[in-house]
Design an enzyme around this catalytic site. Structure first.
Site, PDB file in Angstrom:
ATOM      1  N   GLU A 163       0.856  -1.188   0.000  1.00 13.65           N
ATOM      2  CA  GLU A 163       0.000   0.000   0.000  1.00 13.65           C
ATOM      3  C   GLU A 163       0.900   1.250   0.000  1.00 13.65           C
ATOM      4  OE1 GLU A 163      -2.769   0.375   3.240  1.00 13.65           O
ATOM      5  OE2 GLU A 163      -3.738   2.088   2.301  1.00 13.65           O
ATOM      6  N   GLY A 171       3.459   2.450  10.884  1.00 12.33           N
ATOM      7  CA  GLY A 171       3.212   1.653  12.080  1.00 12.33           C
ATOM      8  C   GLY A 171       2.994   0.181  11.780  1.00 12.33           C
ATOM      9  N   MET A 175       0.739  -2.726   8.714  1.00 11.82           N
ATOM     10  CA  MET A 175      -0.002  -2.857   7.455  1.00 11.82           C
ATOM     11  C   MET A 175      -0.915  -4.071   7.500  1.00 11.82           C
ATOM     12  SD  MET A 175      -0.664  -1.761   4.452  1.00 11.82           S
ATOM     13  CE  MET A 175      -1.880  -2.611   3.458  1.00 11.82           C
ATOM     14  N   GLU A 176      -2.146  -3.848   7.023  1.00 10.75           N
ATOM     15  CA  GLU A 176      -3.223  -4.828   7.205  1.00 10.75           C
ATOM     16  C   GLU A 176      -3.332  -5.888   6.114  1.00 10.75           C
ATOM     17  OE1 GLU A 176      -3.679  -1.495   6.447  1.00 10.75           O
ATOM     18  OE2 GLU A 176      -5.352  -1.225   5.058  1.00 10.75           O
ATOM     19  N   ASN A 177      -2.253  -6.260   5.437  1.00 12.37           N
ATOM     20  CA  ASN A 177      -2.312  -7.279   4.376  1.00 12.37           C
ATOM     21  C   ASN A 177      -3.202  -8.453   4.801  1.00 12.37           C
ATOM     22  OD1 ASN A 177       0.085  -5.860   3.262  1.00 12.37           O
ATOM     23  ND2 ASN A 177       1.038  -6.795   5.055  1.00 12.37           N
ATOM     24  N   HIS A 232      -6.326  -1.948  15.291  1.00  8.91           N
ATOM     25  CA  HIS A 232      -6.560  -1.227  14.037  1.00  8.91           C
ATOM     26  C   HIS A 232      -6.342  -2.141  12.826  1.00  8.91           C
ATOM     27  CE1 HIS A 232      -6.463   2.513  11.526  1.00  8.91           C
ATOM     28  NE2 HIS A 232      -5.694   1.748  10.757  1.00  8.91           N
ATOM     29  N   GLU A 233      -5.186  -2.786  12.795  1.00 11.81           N
ATOM     30  CA  GLU A 233      -4.897  -3.632  11.627  1.00 11.81           C
ATOM     31  C   GLU A 233      -5.862  -4.803  11.562  1.00 11.81           C
ATOM     32  OE1 GLU A 233      -3.062  -2.086   9.704  1.00 11.81           O
ATOM     33  OE2 GLU A 233      -2.173  -0.759  11.193  1.00 11.81           O
ATOM     34  N   HIS A 290      -9.164  -3.752  10.163  1.00 12.16           N
ATOM     35  CA  HIS A 290      -9.147  -3.533   8.714  1.00 12.16           C
ATOM     36  C   HIS A 290      -9.621  -4.768   7.955  1.00 12.16           C
ATOM     37  CE1 HIS A 290      -7.695   0.393   7.639  1.00 12.16           C
ATOM     38  NE2 HIS A 290      -6.507   0.288   8.206  1.00 12.16           N
ATOM     39  N   GLU A 350      -9.689   4.202   6.455  1.00 13.49           N
ATOM     40  CA  GLU A 350      -8.836   4.653   7.558  1.00 13.49           C
ATOM     41  C   GLU A 350      -9.620   5.395   8.647  1.00 13.49           C
ATOM     42  OE1 GLU A 350      -6.250   3.318   8.023  1.00 13.49           O
ATOM     43  OE2 GLU A 350      -5.529   2.661   6.061  1.00 13.49           O
TER      44      GLU A 350
HETATM   45  N1  B3K Z   1      -2.901   1.046   5.680  1.00 10.42           N
HETATM   46  C1  B3K Z   1      -1.590   1.216   6.252  1.00 10.42           C
HETATM   47  C2  B3K Z   1      -0.907   2.461   5.833  1.00 10.42           C
HETATM   48  C3  B3K Z   1      -0.227   2.368   4.531  1.00 10.42           C
HETATM   49  C4  B3K Z   1       0.608   3.607   4.270  1.00 10.42           C
HETATM   50  C5  B3K Z   1       1.142   3.631   2.890  1.00 10.42           C
HETATM   51  N2  B3K Z   1       2.031   4.739   2.673  1.00 10.42           N
HETATM   52  C6  B3K Z   1      -1.623   1.172   7.740  1.00 10.42           C
HETATM   53  C7  B3K Z   1      -2.918   1.462   8.367  1.00 10.42           C
HETATM   54  O1  B3K Z   1      -3.473   2.517   8.281  1.00 10.42           O
HETATM   55  O2  B3K Z   1      -3.459   0.568   8.963  1.00 10.42           O
HETATM   56 ZN    ZN Z   2      -5.346   1.873   8.799  1.00 11.25          ZN
END
Ligand code: B3K
Ligand code: ZN
Length: 882
Positions: free
Chosen positions: A124, A264, A266-268, A300-301, A304, A323
């Site tokens: 992302e 911080g 990432m929600e892969n 948070h993740e 998502h 977000e």
């Molecule tokens: N979705 C990611 C942030 C990605 C930032 C890319 N530059 C983390 C978050 O908001 O959960």
């Molecule tokens: Zn997020």
């Protein structure tokens, strides 16, 4: 400066092609990874049939392309820096592309990169195109299968999205693992991890009885720091089931921690990748704030998975759809597992310090931006935190059940889709038969709305009238604004401190809370409203914007007496804190003006008295007392003033703190001793609250030039059985007398712990002692520092440039020159990190003329640098246009 193209929201068109399936095979190697991609592509029905296929791709070495099994001749496609175009695409085809990439040389940490010998991805927003040619946009959702092949010694653990369906041995010491993700997803949610990692595992049984494996992967040696993150994941799973009826949908939920990460976490899908900062914690290495941070980022993740992954964004302009909503969800989670009042005040304080400043400056943009040059610059306070306030306002207007109905309808309508902020608003409106048309302005108008409120008491008729005027300031590209739909929560308090029943002369404009309720939400829709409250027994004091019911600024002519009264009596924790905060802001701004006139700082006795009463109030939650005693930050005060001399402002703040400490010495000492009760450390809400007040008291006491206080600080540093107390003492020592001995001791103890060393760097970067910049410059050469590591950059460089206004804004301009040099240096390494640092110049029009000239000169120097990245260019050119 090279010209960079802006992308406009209204130019959106649906993709000409869709991808049904993706089969990826990675032959992983630190410097030469081979990526084979097999795409099942078809034309998007109903769209023009002769559109070419344009795939995005960056920094890729193309090895081969086949279309439906046959090699594609070079004449059948074109390539440039950013795209691969195939003009004649059949309606349906199988495209096979082989590319090579070099993870070790990827210092931007976007795409596939190496960290400590392991391999990670970050896709992302647009990192997937640095892995393979693809339709790298969120509205193309495909089913992914990923086979990872690697040397078994070097990369024993091989992870990707979804479920692990097979594995085996291969030639030359290699092994393979195959992953299938059953859910369609955009490429930005793709992830892989390879390396030497160990996992802490646990299980969560869902409400419907499914067993989910939780696995937290870290480098060997860190397993004893994972327990809090694992517990956070379990709590988050439970909470989402209870509050929103949302269960996890795969058999395994994986978190992997890396120390090289741009943000911080990432929600892969199924494979969240985290900055170690939000995973690793032990009482001796992490502060209470760190533990809180882990709870909220893990939640948070995890959240998502529904708000972002199952329902994703149609295009990047809709970023706040996922977000803002997910921040709202994590804030609610933290409120439920901890103190709602503390959580709310902390969130509002951060919003006002950072988002309000952003919204008042050159980077101001709506929650749903209309254009961008580089999407990575739009992961902002506005999209995240203002976005979450916008979501919170739905809940305030519709009530908790109404909000839940809206969420249920949103998932019912859009599961598996890529949608827009309008779709979310429509679900909220339709599920509640509510009119939320005007509410759309929260997504399109930038700038913080302002409420100007006046009151009138009619003694004869026993009526109290509030006149509320709203206005939204102009922002770049938006000169004129329309009135917004704003929920304004109010109460009226009598002289004994009791809230009064609220009856409106005209009942049609209130929402939540029936006539006679003691707390009501007034709905503002016009530029001006008049609300008359009737049948009141006495002239009340209004409690306004309770629980911070809207992200606005508010002016009401409270007297000092009224603020002191609200500090002592308001039953709404936010409003009570806000009274203390307003009183402190008023005092500090007045004293700053006095300092400018060459006068001495004088803290009035009434102010000291109000703080004394707080310190003596043992019935109030110590965490709330701590928040009320914590004076507003200089960055926040800077926003309230013009032509600021930040050095004088910092001196003012320090003088005020010193006077308060002198005046309240007995109470501070007593409260410190009461709270410093020698109980063994335990991470609990109660202890966290007590530590927060204890350390605020310590901070004030540290302002006193007494050897006894020096001993107290040294003793707390030495004896602390946890990082919160040790760091609080060290911070005070560093600000007071340099704390050289303790700084050396700390570095000696923690040299091998990168996260603890980050704290050590940050403390020195934010020190108010003379010589701080020189120290920071020396620390750039410290063996534990690396400019390639974003955590290190944030803790040393960003901390100095963004969190130390007195030194950053030194009158000689060296702070600005230092920032500019680092921005230029970083831009060549990691543009996202450079661009974030560049925001330290955002508020250059706020400072005095002398500094403004210096800052502008540095901005121009950065702008003139050849080959500046699009990321940094966008921030700098907007700042220059201010
Ligand atoms: N979705 C990611 C942030 C990605 C930032 C890319 N530059 C983390 C978050 O908001 O959960
Ligand atoms: Zn997020």
């Amino acid at each position: 400066m090279t010209a960079h193209q802006a992308i406009h929201r209204l130019d959106y068109t649906a993709p000409a092609f869709l991808i049904d399936r993706v089969d990826l095979t990675f032959e992983l190697d630190e410097t030469d990874t081979r990526v084979s991609s097999r795409l099942v592509i078809k034309k998007n029905k109903g769209l023009q049939s002769n559109t070419p296929l344009i795939l995005a791709g960056e920094a890729l070495q193309l090895e081969s392309i086949k279309l439906d099994g046959a090699p594609l001749p070079a004449s059948a496609y074109q390539r440039d820096d950013a795209t691969l175009t195939i003009p004649d695409m059949p309606d349906e085809a199988i495209l096979e592309i082989v590319t090579r990439i070099n993870p070790a040389s990827n210092t931007a940490l976007s795409g596939l990169y190496a960290s400590n010998g392991n391999l990670f991805t970050q896709c992302e927003a647009e990192g997937f195109r640095r892995i393979s040619y693809y339709l790298d946009r969120p509205d193309v959702m495909a089913k992914f299968t990923t086979t990872l092949i690697a040397d078994k010694q070097k990369y024993p653990v091989l992870l990707s999205n979804g479920n692990r369906v097979g594995s085996g041995q291969m030639d030359r010491g290699r092994h393979w693992v195959k992953w299938v993700d059953p859910f369609r997803k955009p490429s930005y949610l793709f992830a892989l991890v390879a390396g030497k990692l160990v996992a802490q595992c646990d299980t969560h049984v869902t409400g419907s009885g499914r067993s989910v494996a939780i696995e937290v992967y870290v480098e060997p040696g860190n397993l004893d720091k994972c327990a809090h993150a694992v517990a956070a994941a379990k709590k988050a799973m439970q909470w989402d089931e209870e509050r929103f009826g949302l269960e996890y949908d795969l058999d395994t939920y994986m978190i992997v921690a890396t120390s090289d990460f741009n943000m911080g976490a990432m929600e892969n899908k199924g494979l969240n990748i985290f900055n170690t900062k939000y995973v690793l914690a032990r009482p001796d290495t992490a502060t209470d704030a760190d533990f809180d941070g882990i709870d909220s980022v893990v939640a948070h993740e995890y959240f998502h998975n529904w708000t972002g992954n199952r329902v994703t964004c149609r295009d990047w302009f809709q970023l706040s759809l996922k977000e803002g909503l997910t921040v709202y969800r994590d804030q609610e989670f933290s409120s439920d597992i901890g103190s709602r009042a503390v959580q709310r005040i902390q969130n509002v304080r951060a919003l006002r310090e950072y988002q309000f400043a952003e919204d008042a400056g050159p980077q101001a943009h709506p929650v749903r931006p209309d254009e961008y040059q580089e999407i990575n610059n739009f992961y902002t306070w506005t999209v995240y935190e203002k976005g979450s306030e916008v979501v919170r306002m739905y809940a305030t207007l519709l009530g908790r059940e109404g909000f839940r109905r809206g969420m249920d309808l949103y998932f019912k309508r859009h599961d598996g889709q890529a949608v827009t902020c309008d779709d979310f608003r429509a679900a909220m409106a339709d599920a509640n038969h509510a009119d939320l048309d005007q509410f759309a302005l929260w997504y399109s108008q930038a700038g913080t709305p302002h409420l100007d409120i006046a009151s009138h008491w009619d003694d004869a008729a026993q009526r109290f009238t509030l006149t509320v005027r709203q206005s939204v300031p102009p922002t770049p590209g938006q000169a004129e604004k329309l009135p917004m739909h704003i929920p304004l929560a109010v109460a009226l308090i009598d002289r004994r401190g009791q809230t009064l029943p609220l009856h409106l002369a005209d009942e049609s404009c209130a929402t939540d809370g029936a006539a006679g309720a003691h707390h009501r939400v007034l709905e503002l829709r016009e530029a001006e409203h008049r609300f008359t409250f009737v049948n009141l027994p006495c002239h009340p004091v209004p409690s306004l914007l309770r629980d911070f019911s809207a992200p606005v600024t508010l002016a009401y002519p409270y007297s000092d007496d009224e603020l002191v009264f609200l500090m002592a009596h308001d039953d709404d924790a936010f409003a009570r804190w806000e009274a203390a905060n307003s009183y402190a802001v008023r005092l500090l701004c007045q004293q700053y003006a006095a300092v400018l006139r060459g006068e001495k700082v004088v803290v009035p006795e009434q102010f000291c008295e109000a703080f004394r009463a707080l310190l003596e109030n043992t019935a109030l939650d110590p965490a709330l007392v701590a928040l009320m005693l914590d004076l507003p930050r200089e960055n926040y005060l800077l926003e309230q003033l013009d032509d600021v001399d930040p050095v004088k402002l910092a001196q003012t703040c320090q003088s005020v703190r010193q006077q308060l400490a002198r005046s309240l010495r007995p109470q501070l000492w007593l409260r410190y001793q009461q709270l410093n009760d020698g109980q063994p450390y335990h991470y609990s809400g109660e202890q966290v609250a007590r530590r927060s007040l204890k350390n605020i008291c310590l901070d004030y006491l540290a302002e006193l030039d007494e050897s006894m206080i020096g001993e107290l600080l040294a003793q707390q540093y030495r004896k602390a059985d946890n990082m919160t107390d040790r760091l609080a003492a060290l911070r005070a020592l560093v600000n007071r007398d340099g704390g050289e001995a303790q700084l050396a001791d700390f570095a000696g103890t923690w040299a091998a712990d990168a996260l603890v060393m980050d704290k050590w760097f940050a403390l020195q970067a934010t020190s108010r002692r003379p010589g701080t910049l020189t120290r920071v410059q020396t620390l750039l050469g410290h063996p534990a520092f690396s400019i390639r590591n974003p955590n290190k950059v944030r803790s040393l460089i960003n901390a100095f440039c963004l969190q130390n206004p007195a030194h950053f804004h030194a009158a000689d301009g060296y702070g600005y020159a230092f920032a500019a040099d680092r921005i230029i240096e970083l831009d060549a390494i990691n543009p996202q990190i450079a661009a974030r640092l560049a925001t330290c110049f955002n508020r250059w029009t706020k400072v005095d003329t002398h500094r403004r000239v210096l800052m502008r000169t540095e901005l121009e120097r950065i702008a003139a640098h050849p080959d500046l990245s699009g990321d940094t260019n966008e921030i700098i050119s907007k700042a220059l246009a201010a």
